[in-house]
Scaffold this motif. Structure first.
Motif, PDB file in Angstrom:
ATOM      1  N   VAL A 225      65.154 100.149  38.879  1.00 29.46           N
ATOM      2  CA  VAL A 225      64.344  99.042  39.012  1.00 29.46           C
ATOM      3  C   VAL A 225      62.981  99.402  39.775  1.00 29.46           C
ATOM      4  O   VAL A 225      61.779  98.910  39.431  1.00 29.46           O
ATOM      5  N   GLN A 226      62.917 100.214  40.844  1.00 34.78           N
ATOM      6  CA  GLN A 226      62.058 100.756  41.396  1.00 34.78           C
ATOM      7  C   GLN A 226      61.041 101.657  40.787  1.00 34.78           C
ATOM      8  O   GLN A 226      59.712 101.436  41.037  1.00 34.78           O
ATOM      9  N   ILE A 227      61.530 102.249  40.058  1.00 30.27           N
ATOM     10  CA  ILE A 227      60.806 103.400  38.844  1.00 30.27           C
ATOM     11  C   ILE A 227      59.931 102.334  37.854  1.00 30.27           C
ATOM     12  O   ILE A 227      58.903 102.395  37.760  1.00 30.27           O
ATOM     13  N   SER A 228      60.844 101.591  37.196  1.00 31.06           N
ATOM     14  CA  SER A 228      60.213 100.687  35.986  1.00 31.06           C
ATOM     15  C   SER A 228      59.444  99.654  36.514  1.00 31.06           C
ATOM     16  O   SER A 228      58.397  99.371  35.588  1.00 31.06           O
ATOM     17  N   PHE A 229      59.546  99.136  37.749  1.00 31.87           N
ATOM     18  CA  PHE A 229      58.803  98.014  38.104  1.00 31.87           C
ATOM     19  C   PHE A 229      57.870  98.241  38.906  1.00 31.87           C
ATOM     20  O   PHE A 229      57.372  97.010  39.660  1.00 31.87           O
ATOM     21  N   ALA A 236      50.984  92.850  40.290  1.00 23.97           N
ATOM     22  CA  ALA A 236      51.209  91.272  40.612  1.00 23.97           C
ATOM     23  C   ALA A 236      51.104  90.950  41.827  1.00 23.97           C
ATOM     24  O   ALA A 236      51.245  89.855  42.178  1.00 23.97           O
ATOM     25  N   GLY A 237      51.081  92.158  42.742  1.00 22.66           N
ATOM     26  CA  GLY A 237      50.996  91.787  44.217  1.00 22.66           C
ATOM     27  C   GLY A 237      52.344  91.347  44.749  1.00 22.66           C
ATOM     28  O   GLY A 237      52.612  90.444  45.649  1.00 22.66           O
ATOM     29  N   ILE A 238      53.583  91.639  44.251  1.00 28.50           N
ATOM     30  CA  ILE A 238      54.645  91.409  44.586  1.00 28.50           C
ATOM     31  C   ILE A 238      55.501  92.479  45.475  1.00 28.50           C
ATOM     32  O   ILE A 238      55.691  93.640  44.869  1.00 28.50           O
ATOM     33  N   PRO A 239      55.972  92.182  46.528  1.00 29.14           N
ATOM     34  CA  PRO A 239      56.623  93.374  47.176  1.00 29.14           C
ATOM     35  C   PRO A 239      58.158  93.932  46.589  1.00 29.14           C
ATOM     36  O   PRO A 239      58.871  92.914  46.710  1.00 29.14           O
ATOM     37  N   LEU A 240      57.885  94.766  46.203  1.00 36.78           N
ATOM     38  CA  LEU A 240      59.399  95.278  45.420  1.00 36.78           C
ATOM     39  C   LEU A 240      60.484  95.869  46.274  1.00 36.78           C
ATOM     40  O   LEU A 240      60.534  97.189  46.503  1.00 36.78           O
ATOM     41  N   ASN A 241      61.060  95.194  47.189  1.00 42.57           N
ATOM     42  CA  ASN A 241      61.707  95.509  48.230  1.00 42.57           C
ATOM     43  C   ASN A 241      63.284  95.904  48.053  1.00 42.57           C
ATOM     44  O   ASN A 241      63.685  94.962  46.892  1.00 42.57           O
ATOM     45  N   ALA A 242      64.147  96.358  48.978  1.00 45.45           N
ATOM     46  CA  ALA A 242      65.555  96.411  48.656  1.00 45.45           C
ATOM     47  C   ALA A 242      66.256  95.352  48.474  1.00 45.45           C
ATOM     48  O   ALA A 242      67.294  95.137  47.906  1.00 45.45           O
TER      49      ALA A 242
END
Length: 480
Positions: A225-229, A236-242
């Motif tokens: 998910v971290q790589i693809s998104f 989109a300005g969305i923090p992709l956190n754990a």
């Protein structure tokens, strides 16, 4: 650009037409080109446009281009429907619980994987003349085009040689950049269908999202998910956190209801991986295609056009110099009409056949107006029944070239008549409306008539004529 493509397809089809000699013997096309005041390319374009076969070739070219457009539209529509229906199916597979793994893989990452495959094949072929891969979809469109063309043109009355010449030209025109453009545009419509299908379902239905896989564990899914998104989330300005990723794992006792975040990321991933790259490569393919079309083989370098240009220039040089039509004396026994001879008239492929016969006097025997061999045989039968010798006035049109068949038939008529055949050239106004060089056409007729021992006179037949006026004009012609 469309006119330039049709121009090239026509010229290429003519350049590879099997009956080259017949094209070069089209005097009307040669004369029309010699009257053109432009450069060599413009003269050859006029020559190609005025060839008798060009109208049939243009009809086949129009069918071919129409089939190409139809195949392209069909593939775009199919790609759009596949993308939209796939999004619908994936979002409705498990009620309101959606596995983001399957949706992301099919709707977002599959188009990107296809693009990477296309780039890989193109890089492997780097340095070759056709190093850019056309792509599987592009080749399918091309194959469908030829199939549709053959089906549509099967009902066309154009000879098969014309169809084959156009198909050959079409194969040269459809280059790898053309196929590349079709491939990327088809994938673009797939992604647009997936985007709109996903947007529709997310707008009117409420879903709970989770990440699930039989082969991958939670840590591997998090890495995926971290790589693809990463890029869609950044745009989109969305923090992709754990925490966000962990909340959407299948082994959680309760599914996180932060639906809007995952919906936005899903839509953004389709845009980033499916739409934006294809738009970029469509623009690149379009630019390269325009450049490649400018570098298409020069059709005017083929033997047909080189030989035609020589004839065009030769005729142009002759027309620029004052030139007297040659005078050919007839044999003494056929030099003039004697009052004791029977007089007959015959018409040879006149444009204004409805005005036949052209002689006022009823005493002149009418052998008919000849269009085909059956009428010719009927004229011979009628001639044999007349009292010999017979002098025959053969009315021919300036709009027609003196072909061998016509002249042999007239010579045969003269032998049977035991008198003389006087060719009366008329319909000058009609020939001029077809851009025929009257002076050159008159010389052609006089030269060929002399070869077959036939007399010839130029006479105005815009109205019914008196036979004595025609005969007197012929005698003056011989005396000058």
């Amino acid at each position: 650009m469309q006119d330039k493509i049709n121009r090239w397809l026509l010229d290429n089809a003519l350049a590879h037409h099997p009956d080259q000699q017949a094209l070069l013997n089209d005097n009307e096309a040669i004369q029309a080109a010699s009257a053109c005041q432009g450069n060599d390319a413009e003269k050859l374009a006029v020559f190609a446009d005025h060839l008798k076969v060009s109208s049939q070739l243009i009809a086949v070219i129009d069918d071919y281009r129409r089939c190409f457009d139809m195949a392209r539209i069909v593939f775009w529509l199919v790609a759009f429907l596949v993308g939209a229906s796939s999004a619908f199916a994936l979002l409705t597979a498990t009620a309101n619980h959606v596995n983001l793994m399957s949706v992301t893989l099919f709707c977002a990452l599959l188009p990107m994987f296809s693009l990477c495959l296309w780039l890989g094949v193109s890089l492997l072929r780097f340095g070759q003349s056709d190093s850019i891969s056309g792509g599987m979809l592009g080749r399918l469109v091309n194959a469908a085009t030829h199939l549709l063309s053959k089906l549509m043109i099967a009902a066309n009355t154009a000879p098969s040689v014309h169809q084959n010449a156009v198909f050959r030209a079409g194969r040269q025109w459809v280059n790898p950049w053309q196929l590349s453009l079709l491939t990327h545009s088809s994938w673009l419509f797939f992604s647009l269908g997936a985007l709109l299908g996903t947007l529709f379902r997310l707008s009117f239905y409420q879903y709970d999202f989770y990440w699930g896989s039989t082969l991958l564990d939670s840590q591997q899914i998090a890495v995926f998910v971290q790589i693809s998104f990463a890029l869609p989330a950044a745009l989109a300005g969305i923090p992709l956190n754990a925490d966000l990723i962990a909340s959407a794992q299948l082994d959680q006792s309760s599914i996180q209801t932060d639906r809007a975040v995952w919906a936005q990321l899903l839509l953004m991933s389709i845009v980033v991986y499916g739409i934006v790259p294809r738009l970029a490569f469509i623009a690149l393919s379009q630019v390269k295609l325009r450049q490649s079309l400018k570098n298409l083989p020069d059709n005017y370098a083929y033997p047909l056009f080189r030989q035609a240009l020589k004839r065009i220039k030769s005729l142009s040089e002759q027309s620029q110099q004052p030139m007297l039509a040659p005078r050919y004396p007839l044999p003494a026994d056929r030099a003039a009409h004697t009052g004791a001879n029977t007089i007959a008239s015959i018409g040879i492929e006149l444009d204004q056949s409805d005005r036949w016969p052209l002689i006022k006097e009823d005493t002149v025997k009418d052998l008919g107006h000849l269009i085909n061999s059956q009428q010719y045989q009927s004229a011979l039968t009628a001639l044999e029944s007349l009292e010999k010798p017979v002098d025959v006035l053969a009315f021919c049109s300036y709009a027609r070239s003196p072909d061998n068949t016509t002249l042999k038939r007239l010579r045969n008529i003269q032998d049977i008549a035991e008198g003389r055949v006087l060719i009366v050239l008329c319909e000058q106004a009609i020939a001029e409306s077809h851009q025929v060089d009257i002076h050159s056409r008159l010389i052609d007729w006089q030269t060929r008539a002399h070869e077959h021992a036939l007399a010839l006179v130029d006479f105005d037949c815009s109205h019914k004529v008196n036979v004595n006026d025609v005969l007197n004009a012929a005698e003056r012609e011989q005396q000058t």
